[in-house]
Design a protein around this motif. Structure first.
Motif: not given
Length: 158
Positions: A131, A134-135, A137-140, A142
């Protein structure tokens, strides 16, 4: 320092200590160089140069150096590929035996490190870390390097 910062500091400390524990209890050179190459080939024997670059996260030049060294040591063979700009890499019997021994040592070290947790707690830890990943990565973010240092003839995993 707020609660979020303290929690992430604890996570960072746990990550660092886990890496040190693997270094102490696990096989030598398992995550870098020939060890990483042999581990990748356990999962995908006969992989192409391009596939190994992607799996190991290194550049082609660094991979070539590691493959040549592993071939000199008798751990892998280098084969031709239909595409003349690439090659395949396969484990020898000796390389497979060493890779399997290293994988078993790595699994044992992981089991020892997580022995303080129940199966349910390990599952919760996996879910929570996924979790967080993913959080982020969602914020850019990587994890891929950019800039001058990323283009050196260097491989973080090879």
């Amino acid at each position: 320092m707020n609660e979020s910062a303290r929690t992430l500091a604890q996570l960072k400390k746990a990550s660092k200590l886990t890496r040190l524990a693997f270094r102490k209890m696990g096989p030598k050179s398992y995550k870098r160089g020939q060890g990483a190459l042999m581990n990748a080939l356990l999962e995908n024997d006969g992989a192409t140069q391009r596939e190994l670059v992607e799996v190991l996260g290194c550049d082609r030049g660094a991979l070539k150096d590691v493959v040549k060294k592993a071939a000199r040591n008798g751990y892998v063979t280098i084969g031709d590929h239909a595409d003349k700009h690439t090659y395949t890499v396969s484990l020898t019997d000796e390389g497979r035996a060493i890779a399997q021994k290293r994988a078993a040592a790595n699994d044992k070290a992981a089991d020892e490190i997580l022995s303080c947790l129940s199966e349910e707690e390990v599952a919760q830890l996996n879910a929570l870390t996924e979790k967080l990943i993913l959080s982020v990565k969602d914020k850019g973010v990587n994890g891929k390097k950019k800039g001058r240092k990323a283009h050196r003839h260097h491989c973080c995993h090879c």
